[in-house]
Design an enzyme around this catalytic site. Structure first.
Site, PDB file in Angstrom:
ATOM      1  N   ARG A   1      49.768 -56.112  34.492  1.00  0.00           N
ATOM      2  CA  ARG A   1      50.993 -56.018  35.293  1.00  0.00           C
ATOM      3  C   ARG A   1      51.735 -57.341  35.178  1.00  0.00           C
ATOM      4  O   ARG A   1      51.319 -58.350  35.728  1.00  0.00           O
ATOM      5  CB  ARG A   1      50.627 -55.711  36.753  1.00  0.00           C
ATOM      6  CG  ARG A   1      51.756 -55.924  37.732  1.00  0.00           C
ATOM      7  CD  ARG A   1      51.407 -55.440  39.121  1.00  0.00           C
ATOM      8  NE  ARG A   1      50.185 -55.987  39.681  1.00  0.00           N
ATOM      9  CZ  ARG A   1      50.069 -57.191  40.241  1.00  0.00           C
ATOM     10  NH1 ARG A   1      51.096 -58.012  40.273  1.00  0.00           N
ATOM     11  NH2 ARG A   1      48.919 -57.582  40.754  1.00  0.00           N
TER      12      ARG A   1
ATOM     13  N   HIS B   1      52.937 -57.477  42.347  1.00  0.00           N
ATOM     14  CA  HIS B   1      52.457 -56.157  42.773  1.00  0.00           C
ATOM     15  C   HIS B   1      53.624 -55.278  43.214  1.00  0.00           C
ATOM     16  O   HIS B   1      53.743 -54.124  42.813  1.00  0.00           O
ATOM     17  CB  HIS B   1      51.453 -56.328  43.913  1.00  0.00           C
ATOM     18  CG  HIS B   1      50.957 -55.044  44.487  1.00  0.00           C
ATOM     19  ND1 HIS B   1      50.155 -54.175  43.786  1.00  0.00           N
ATOM     20  CD2 HIS B   1      51.165 -54.472  45.702  1.00  0.00           C
ATOM     21  CE1 HIS B   1      49.881 -53.126  44.539  1.00  0.00           C
ATOM     22  NE2 HIS B   1      50.488 -53.284  45.703  1.00  0.00           N
TER      23      HIS B   1
ATOM     24  N   TYR C   1      47.915 -66.055  43.303  1.00  0.00           N
ATOM     25  CA  TYR C   1      46.578 -65.665  42.849  1.00  0.00           C
ATOM     26  C   TYR C   1      46.414 -65.613  41.329  1.00  0.00           C
ATOM     27  O   TYR C   1      45.342 -65.277  40.844  1.00  0.00           O
ATOM     28  CB  TYR C   1      46.174 -64.309  43.453  1.00  0.00           C
ATOM     29  CG  TYR C   1      47.164 -63.181  43.231  1.00  0.00           C
ATOM     30  CD1 TYR C   1      47.165 -62.440  42.055  1.00  0.00           C
ATOM     31  CD2 TYR C   1      48.091 -62.846  44.217  1.00  0.00           C
ATOM     32  CE1 TYR C   1      48.064 -61.406  41.858  1.00  0.00           C
ATOM     33  CE2 TYR C   1      48.996 -61.806  44.037  1.00  0.00           C
ATOM     34  CZ  TYR C   1      48.976 -61.089  42.854  1.00  0.00           C
ATOM     35  OH  TYR C   1      49.867 -60.065  42.664  1.00  0.00           O
TER      36      TYR C   1
END
Length: 375
Positions: free
Chosen positions: A261, A265, A274
């Site tokens: 990805r 998100h 992260y």
């Protein structure tokens, strides 16, 4: 009865075209074959148009036209190759991240984005498109997919079912229930895990100790395979085989597509908290569109003029989408109370009456204000 060895995925992800566009193989020991030129060109066009749609949807979110948008950027090959492999009479059970696949399936882009605007319904006709609403709860649609597949088989249909999930969903109980039911009842379902390495912010290393998520099929007696999810040619070839197996009575298959990805998100996420920029850059070099485009150009199957024409088509489609999405649609607030229960409950009727009275009072107030203004 298959042996455990029969159920194992390939030791390495299936791949036909390397990240640099070089052909690594035309056939695979398991019988997969590099798709024909026309199919590869359709995959390339679908990914270019799909990514432009994805980019436009992201922009619409920033403009306040969508409440949220989970981007598929980077997972283009998974989205397009799987959707293109389906027949019109097949069923599709998508997740919240699969808008690109829905558009590839031929569903109106505005209808695809309706749910993400915050409307109360899916936007498209589920029965007519044979596409379930985009599912936000993780893995719950797998149970529905297994049941649908079983029903199709019992009716004597040779239609198949495609169910998408992400890597995080493999940790859910519904993943177990869906796969186990499909295996026991030999349902014609292809379960596709788009392993983009993160369940929101949780890396794959903290989700499982399995050498590959495809190995999870063994416990259910389901044949599995792992694929380079950024190689559209490989995804298409393996999907074809899994769908053919389903249609011919062979039962379910579990596919793991290794992908990434590229964006956060959703628009509400800060991915820099992260993952490192260097990690993202490493996947830029594996871009599925660039990979296939390089191969097609090197083989003389595509030229720069054709590439520019596809991008121009994408711009035209995006312009139409912007125009339609920027049109304000008037909704009846009382629609909130429709299709909640087959027989409305007393509480629901009471709530509806309250809202109806408030709307009537508001209209009366507006009429009074308008009359005062004309005096």
């Amino acid at each position: 009865m298959p042996t455990p060895q029969d159920l194992l995925p390939s030791s390495e992800p299936v791949q036909f075209i390397a990240p640099g566009g070089e052909l690594t193989a035309q056939t695979h020991p398991r019988g997969y074959r590099l798709p024909e030129a026309d199919r590869l060109l359709a995959l390339h066009r679908g990914m270019v148009l799909g990514r432009r749609f994805d980019k436009q949807a992201t922009a619409l979110t920033k403009q306040g036209r969508l409440a949220v948008y989970p981007s598929s950027h980077g997972q283009d090959a998974c989205q397009v190759a799987c959707a293109q492999a389906l027949r019109e009479d097949d069923w599709f059970f998508p997740t919240y991240r699969d808008s690109m696949a829905l558009v590839t399936r031929g569903i109106d882009p505005v209808e695809v984005l309706t749910l993400l605007k915050g409307d109360w319904h899916a936007g498209y006709d589920v029965a007519a498109t044979r596409t379930a609403p985009q599912c936000t709860p993780l893995a719950t649609q797998l149970v529905h997919a297994a049941g649908t597949g079983s029903a199709l088989a019992r009716k004597g249909s040779d239609a198949a079912v495609l169910a998408f999930i992400g890597d995080g969903a493999t940790s859910e109980g519904d993943f177990h229930e869906g796969l186990n039911f499909a295996a026991v009842f030999n349902a014609p379902v292809v379960f596709v895990v788009q392993n983009n390495t993160y369940a929101i912010s949780v890396p794959l290393s903290k989700q499982t100790k399995a050498p590959s998520l495809a190995y999870k099929g063994i416990g259910y007696g389901i044949p599995s395979e792992q694929v380079d999810g950024n190689d559209a040619a490989a995804v298409a070839a393996v999907m074809d085989a899994a769908l053919e197996r389903a249609r011919s009575g062979g039962g379910p298959t579990l596919l793991e597509l290794h992908t990434y990805r590229m964006d956060a998100h959703t628009n509400a996420d800060d991915a820099t908290r992260y993952r490192e920029d260097s990690e993202v850059e490493g996947w830029v070099a594996k871009d599925p569109i660039v990979r296939l485009e390089r191969y097609l150009l090197s083989q003389g199957l595509l030229d720069e003029a054709a590439v520019e024409a596809i991008h121009a088509e994408g711009e035209e489609q995006s312009a139409r989408l912007r125009e339609r999405m920027n049109a304000d649609v008037q909704h009846d607030p009382l629609e909130l109370f429709e299709h909640v229960f087959a027989e409305p409950t007393p509480q629901l009727l009471e709530q509806r009456a309250v809202v109806e009275a408030e709307l009537a009072a508001a209209r009366a107030d507006q009429d009074h204000t308008a009359q005062e203004a004309t005096r």
